[in-house]
Motif scaffolding. Structure first.
Motif, PDB file in Angstrom:
ATOM      1  N   ASP A  57       0.894  -1.042  -0.021  1.00 53.47           N
ATOM      2  CA  ASP A  57       0.139  -0.115   0.059  1.00 53.47           C
ATOM      3  C   ASP A  57       0.867   1.195  -0.070  1.00 53.47           C
ATOM      4  OD1 ASP A  57      -2.613  -1.199   0.126  1.00 53.47           O
ATOM      5  OD2 ASP A  57      -2.221  -1.737   2.096  1.00 53.47           O
ATOM      6  N   ALA A  58       0.308   2.451  -0.301  1.00 52.10           N
ATOM      7  CA  ALA A  58       1.328   3.598  -0.407  1.00 52.10           C
ATOM      8  C   ALA A  58       0.637   4.683  -0.137  1.00 52.10           C
ATOM      9  CB  ALA A  58       1.525   3.510  -2.139  1.00 52.10           C
ATOM     10  N   ARG A  79      -3.416  16.653  -8.819  1.00 50.23           N
ATOM     11  CA  ARG A  79      -2.722  15.644  -9.539  1.00 50.23           C
ATOM     12  C   ARG A  79      -2.352  14.358  -8.521  1.00 50.23           C
ATOM     13  NH1 ARG A  79       2.794  17.025 -12.833  1.00 50.23           N
ATOM     14  NH2 ARG A  79       3.788  17.111 -10.879  1.00 50.23           N
ATOM     15  N   LEU A  80      -2.300  14.669  -7.272  1.00 53.23           N
ATOM     16  CA  LEU A  80      -2.042  13.519  -6.267  1.00 53.23           C
ATOM     17  C   LEU A  80      -3.345  12.578  -6.111  1.00 53.23           C
ATOM     18  CD1 LEU A  80      -0.241  15.244  -3.435  1.00 53.23           C
ATOM     19  CD2 LEU A  80       1.068  13.678  -4.817  1.00 53.23           C
ATOM     20  N   THR A  81      -4.232  13.324  -6.132  1.00 46.91           N
ATOM     21  CA  THR A  81      -5.648  12.743  -5.771  1.00 46.91           C
ATOM     22  C   THR A  81      -5.817  11.692  -7.115  1.00 46.91           C
ATOM     23  OG1 THR A  81      -6.396  14.445  -4.746  1.00 46.91           O
ATOM     24  CG2 THR A  81      -7.993  12.736  -5.405  1.00 46.91           C
ATOM     25  N   SER A 100      -4.544   2.822  -7.365  1.00 47.11           N
ATOM     26  CA  SER A 100      -5.366   2.248  -6.470  1.00 47.11           C
ATOM     27  C   SER A 100      -6.215   1.088  -7.326  1.00 47.11           C
ATOM     28  CB  SER A 100      -6.377   2.731  -5.439  1.00 47.11           C
ATOM     29  OG  SER A 100      -5.600   3.381  -4.618  1.00 47.11           O
ATOM     30  N   ASP A 101      -6.723   1.579  -8.399  1.00 49.40           N
ATOM     31  CA  ASP A 101      -7.677   1.040  -9.338  1.00 49.40           C
ATOM     32  C   ASP A 101      -6.860  -0.082 -10.126  1.00 49.40           C
ATOM     33  OD1 ASP A 101      -9.952   2.505  -8.738  1.00 49.40           O
ATOM     34  OD2 ASP A 101      -9.858   3.666 -10.481  1.00 49.40           O
ATOM     35  N   ALA A 102      -5.859   0.419 -10.561  1.00 49.81           N
ATOM     36  CA  ALA A 102      -4.842  -0.668 -11.293  1.00 49.81           C
ATOM     37  C   ALA A 102      -4.154  -1.423 -10.584  1.00 49.81           C
ATOM     38  CB  ALA A 102      -3.793   0.171 -12.207  1.00 49.81           C
ATOM     39  N   ILE A 127      -2.922   6.440  -0.954  1.00 54.63           N
ATOM     40  CA  ILE A 127      -3.602   7.687  -0.417  1.00 54.63           C
ATOM     41  C   ILE A 127      -2.923   8.925  -0.797  1.00 54.63           C
ATOM     42  CG2 ILE A 127      -4.861   6.675   1.382  1.00 54.63           C
ATOM     43  CD1 ILE A 127      -2.732   8.057   3.286  1.00 54.63           C
ATOM     44  N   ALA A 128      -3.508  10.242  -1.023  1.00 53.37           N
ATOM     45  CA  ALA A 128      -2.577  11.447  -1.664  1.00 53.37           C
ATOM     46  C   ALA A 128      -2.375  12.143  -0.314  1.00 53.37           C
ATOM     47  CB  ALA A 128      -3.565  12.073  -2.458  1.00 53.37           C
TER      48      ALA A 128
END
Ligand code: HXC
Length: 294
Positions: A50-51, A60-62, A69-71, A77-78
């Motif tokens: 996780d990251a 951009r972060l969001t 997360s989707d990929a 999280i941003a």
């Protein structure tokens, strides 16, 4: 006709590393909203981590956090802030630990760059890059170290190869990256007894990044990159990501305090006097060329 140079293919990490080698691990990455650091984070997530990504631009972060997360079906999280502001890093680290309970890996990747000769660099311009790259990396270490000690984790700093041989228009970045190399090495020996490893990855020319686009200024002689080099191509973000997987993995448990250029051998070529790769693939033509010049 001279033989063609071999081109090394880009490697997909999923064919080399197990899917779950970083399951249960958490990475905190500055500069993770785009480019090389985004690619490093994605690779760790593809292998189970996780990251939390940290940067200045929340939009951009969001977007990147959702995309990763989707990929990968992991959680990213941003966390917004500026590496020049220690308090913003401390807040982001706290949010990360509240969300995931730990931090195992830290990537110090936030960087600033532009092409400018020393004569054209203002005091503030030089200071700005030092503050983002070198002091920002130090601030990141300070904010994360207690958590990385708890997990006996590992650091990777993103440096460069441009300070190995003098690079025009890059005095500010060269000074900053040399500082990062030294910071990582001292961290490695001071924190080794606490179970922490620290290494540097020094990317060479990596294509398809905003940073490279910014430096490929056609109005500055020599700043446009060409393909070629010992492996027959410029770098891919995956090349840096693969080195990251290795250095954070237990396979690198005896590797600390090191600087690993991921540059396809480009830096060595900067000192050669002979045309490359003809000098290797077609030595007769090079001999004739040299004689013709004498
Ligand atoms: C000369 C420049 C300049 C330029 C900015 N400055 N751009 N000087 N030539 N092209 C000067 C400004 O005039 C100012 O000095 C000082 O630098 C600070 O600029 P600001 O814009 O006020 O700072 P800030 O908004 O914080 O922007 C930071 C930045 C910017 C680094 C200057 O370029 C930036 O945010 N870039 C995005 C991030 C980035 O560059 N990433 C690239 C990473 S790739 P004065 O005196 O006027 O106040 C990378 C690869 C390295 O690092 C290895 C490559 C091989």
């Amino acid at each position: 006709m001279a033989p063609q140079a071999y081109v090394q293919p880009v490697c997909d990490s999923t064919s080399i590393f197990k899917d779950d080698i970083f399951k249960g691990k958490v990475v905190f990455c500055t500069g993770g909203g785009s480019g090389i650091c985004k690619g490093m984070t994605e690779a760790l997530m593809r292998h189970g981590a996780d990251a939390a990504i940290f940067g200045r631009k929340l939009d951009r972060l969001t977007q990147t956090a959702k995309e990763l997360s989707d990929a990968t079906k992991r959680t990213c999280i941003a966390t917004q802030g500026d590496v020049r502001q220690p308090e913003s890093l401390k807040d982001a680290v706290q949010k990360t630990v509240e969300k995931f309970g730990r931090i195992d890996f830290v990537i110090c990747g936030a960087a600033g760059n532009f092409l400018a000769p020393i004569s054209g660099l203002s005091e503030n311009a030089f200071k700005t890059v030092m503050e983002i790259d070198t002091i920002g990396s130090y601030n990141t270490v300070k904010a994360t170290l207690p958590h990385v000690r708890s997990s006996r984790g590992s650091y990777i700093f993103v440096s460069a190869t441009l300070h190995y041989n003098a690079t025009p228009y890059q005095a500010h970045v060269s000074a900053a990256k040399a500082g990062i190399d030294a910071l990582s090495q001292v961290l490695a020996i001071e924190e080794g007894p606490h179970g922490i490893r620290s290494n540097v990855i020094s990317p060479g020319p990596i294509g398809n990044t905003e940073g490279m686009d910014r430096l490929s200024n056609k109005s500055v002689p020599g700043s446009g990159w060409i393909s070629g080099g010992p492996v027959g191509r410029i770098g891919d973000i995956k090349d840096v990501a693969n080195a990251t997987l290795f250095l954070f993995s237990d396979a690198a448990s005896f590797i600390t305090g090191q600087v690993l250029p991921v540059d396809g051998g480009w830096e060595h070529l900067r000192t050669t006097q002979l045309p490359y790769p003809q000098a290797v693939l077609d030595p007769d033509s090079v001999g004739k060329m040299i004689k013709a010049r004498m």
